[in-house]
Design an enzyme around this catalytic site. Structure first.
Site: not given
Lengths: 371, 394
Positions: B6, B99-100
């Protein structure tokens, strides 16, 4: 209104009106039939505003008048009545009293004054056509009429008068955007029949027409830009034409086909039925692989597995494969009569043209699918 | 062993990366006059600024904050770089958002030195390639990896070696999907930790929370059938826009719709998908959300066809507005270019497809705003004026 009519006539007229009358409609009176007694006749009318059925039957009318009652219920009653004659009498508040033998009914109706007026169709040019010919023309085109109401200009049968050499032909064309069926027939008296531009008869009207045509005998077909009228014996249909312009269908019929295979229609139908059992539900996609003298039909389904079956065909040339919706060929095989049918191709991307010697004046075009 | 990676305050971190003078400052990324906070840097979070908070509230809490507009294109570009790096560690990579991502590390070389070393190697590789930090959680189960990555943020690394011991520490608030309502119901029974649900019994959990109760029951016992999914099935592709000022004018709404149709169809083409159902979404001034949908005759990834259908829905929607938001979604997806071909308009279709391909190439090279339909330009000044930056940098 007061009259006596034969049970058989009443039941017959009501039976024929059932498929025209809509069960669920925003206008309740359209679920009713209009009974109109005048002179020596009882006229039964059913309409959904697009398609109208009018049946005229002999009756002993003692008091002329009009009533409307629920079409379905009256039909169910008429079928079961015990005696040969039926006595109908209008009562107060739009009730219809029915007596036959010892059975009596008082049926709730709606005011006849609220029943919609049917369009005036006098003076429309008419053509007499054999029921056998008309039903063949419809049978070979009705299955490819679009079922999608959003494509309203395809949701009907395109009817055209065509001149070829010195003779005139009546042409029916239908397409759902993926396949197309076309049939031409020479009809006596067509030359004098005034139909300048093509018209589109809506799907529902076509299927009503088909029922009349299948009874055999002669029909009188009246066509104008706004209405079609079909007369047969005691029955008349008035169909409002579909609006919109039919697409330029001639450009999608491939002219310069290079590869042609001849195959047995019924054998092909059997193979398609068996192989498509494995095909995915939604598209019924099968691949036709043509080799010298052989057609292999293959279906792959990631969830179920694979099926294939070969069929001997009359084909010479380079091997090629092309995907199709099997349903389209099955519909076509059921509608055609030829023992041998021909499948002609330009290449794998262009539509296939299907004809048969036993199906004079007929051709069909099917667009491939990418599998 | 699965890893959940993350990125830390991703949008804000990218802004700081591009403008080093902002390092250590309370950076707040958000868009529009009435928009919300899309991301806040850790210094900004210290002031109580959170994602999804209205910007005015963020301004109130953090008057000295540095407010910057959203530059989605730039974040996507960085996201691609991050995912490339992660893809180097395992072919089993599932990107769940910009973003993960989850990585299945089982049997990969990086895991040979142990999970902690693997996590450190991932963090270092991401930092070297992008200059950005991330938090990594490693666990034998997907949801535990996710919970672990959140434990030590930012720049964190948490390894779950003993599932039972870790489970004992997990609060319901940490469990993905366990929202305020579920927590309230369980809280009323005095339950605050995941492991405590074991005492409740399976049936009672199901009665209390339905299917989600059964899922919680599994999670409380350290069971998670979900692994890393290589390809999650995409159900729909959508875009929406909240206006800076409410709009009632149909022409302006249509122009926004055209921009949305462009974005949606480009995404469809990038995924190689075409969709059958077009949905129009409108939010009234009083926040009432309405959707209207219609089917296309054939699955489409063509801007013009999707726009036409959406516009028809807009025209047919009688209430005048004004509206706060307009959205467009395409669903009923299937692989593009497959299926039944059409007899008519084949040339037009081929042209539209060629146009789409050309458009995609230009936009790939020069950014989303490099090529627009003129009909959408009327409103261009109001939405994302940031595409030009992107072009400038290249």
């Amino acid at each position: 209104m007061e009259l006596t009519v034969r049970k058989e006539d009443l039941a017959k007229g009501l039976a024929k009106s059932q498929s025209v009358v809509e069960r669920r409609t925003s206008m309740p009176i359209l679920s009713n039939v209009l009974l109109d007694a005048q002179g020596e006749q009882l006229t039964i009318t059913g309409t959904d505003l697009e398609t109208s059925f009018i049946g005229v039957y002999p009756a002993r009318v003692s008091q002329p008048g009009r009533v409307t009652v629920p079409a379905r219920k009256l039909y169910e009653i008429a079928k079961e009545l015990p005696a040969e004659d039926v006595y109908l009498k209008e009562k107060e508040n739009n009730y219809l009293h029915i007596t036959s033998g010892r059975a009596t009914y008082d049926l709730v109706g709606l005011a006849a004054g609220d029943y919609p007026e049917l369009p005036q169709v006098d003076g429309i040019p008419q053509l007499t056509i054999a029921g056998e010919v008309l039903s063949e023309m419809i049978e070979k085109t009705i299955f490819s009429i679009s079922q999608e109401d959003t494509r309203f200009n395809l949701a009907g049968l395109y009817v055209q008068k065509r001149k070829k050499d010195d003779s005139h032909r009546l042409r029916f064309v239908s397409t759902d955007g993926h396949r197309l069926s076309l049939i031409d027939k020479e009809i006596p008296g067509l030359g004098e029949f005034a139909l300048e531009a093509g018209v589109i008869i809506p799907r529902k009207g076509v299927s009503e027409m088909r029922k009349l045509a299948e009874e055999g005998g002669e029909l009188v077909l009246g066509l104008s830009q706004r209405y079609a009228v079909v007369n047969k014996d005691e029955v008349k249909l008035i169909l409002r034409m579909q609006e919109g312009s039919f697409p330029d269908y001639e450009v999608v019929i491939p002219k310069n086909t290079k590869r042609k295979a001849l195959l047995g229609r019924q054998a092909f139908e059997g193979v398609l039925r068996r192989v498509s059992l494995i095909a995915t539900d939604r598209f019924q996609g099968v691949r036709l692989d043509f080799k010298d003298g052989l057609l292999e039909v293959v279906s792959n389904n990631p969830d179920l597995g694979e099926a294939r079956e070969a069929l001997e065909v009359d084909y010479e040339g380079e091997s090629f494969g092309v995907g199709f919706n099997a349903r389209y060929f099955l519909d076509l095989c059921a509608a055609m009569r030829s023992e041998q049918i021909s499948l002609s191709f330009v290449d794998e991307q262009n539509p296939c043209v299907i004809k048969g010697e036993g199906d004079a004046g007929f051709l069909s075009v099917i667009m491939p699918m990418r599998l | 062993m699965l890893a959940h990676v993350d990125m830390d305050a991703f949008y804000a971190a990218v802004e700081v990366l591009d403008r080093p003078e902002l390092a250590g400052a309370p950076v707040i990324v958000g868009g529009g006059a009435r928009g919300v906070v899309s991301a806040a840097s850790y210094p900004a979070r210290a002031f109580g600024v959170r994602s999804a908070m209205p910007l005015f509230e963020a301004r109130r809490r953090c008057p000295q904050g540095i407010f910057v507009p959203v530059r989605m294109e730039r974040y996507r570009q960085m996201s691609r770089r991050v995912m490339e790096v992660l893809g180097g560690f395992s072919p089993l990579l599932e990107q769940v958002s910009v973003d993960e991502a989850y990585l299945d590390l089982r049997g990969t070389p990086v895991l040979k030195a142990g999970p902690a070393a693997a996590g450190a190697a991932i963090k270092e590789a991401v930092a070297t390639a992008t200059g950005l930090t991330c938090s990594v959680g490693l666990a034998p189960l997907r949801y535990l990896a996710k919970i672990a990555s959140d434990r030590d943020k930012p720049d964190g690394l948490t390894v779950v070696a003993d599932v039972e011991a870790f489970l004992a520490t997990v609060t319901l608030k940490e469990v993905p999907g366990c929202g305020a309502k579920a927590r309230e119901r369980l809280g009323a029974l005095g339950l605050g930790r995941l492991i405590e649900l074991r005492a409740l019994g399976r049936e009672r959990l199901e009665r209390l929370l339905g299917a989600f109760g059964l899922r919680l029951w599994d999670l409380a016992h350290g069971r998670d059938p979900a692994g890393v999914e290589l390809e999650r099935e995409i159900k729909s592709v959508s875009h929406e826009e909240t206006f800076a000022r409410d709009i009632a004018d149909r022409a302006a709404l249509a122009a926004h719709l055209l921009n949305l149709a462009e974005k949606v169809s480009r995404r469809l083409r990038r995924y190689g998908l075409a969709g059958r159902t077009v949905t129009l979404k409108l939010r009234h001034q009083d926040f009432r959300l309405v959707t209207r949908r219609q089917s296309l005759p054939q699955p489409s990834d063509v801007t013009q066809e999707i726009y036409q259908a959406a516009r028809e829905l807009l025209v047919a929607y009688a209430p005048r507005g004004p509206f706060r938001l307009i959205g467009l979604a395409v669903s009923g997806l299937e692989p593009a270019g497959g299926g039944q071909g059409g007899l008519f308009d084949r040339q037009e279709q081929a042209k539209a497809q060629a146009l789409g391909r050309a458009e995609d190439l230009v936009c790939q090279r020069f950014g989303q705003d490099a090529l627009r339909r003129a009909g959408g330009l009327a409103v261009l000044g109001q939405d994302t004026p940031t595409g030009h930056d992107e072009v400038g940098k290249k």
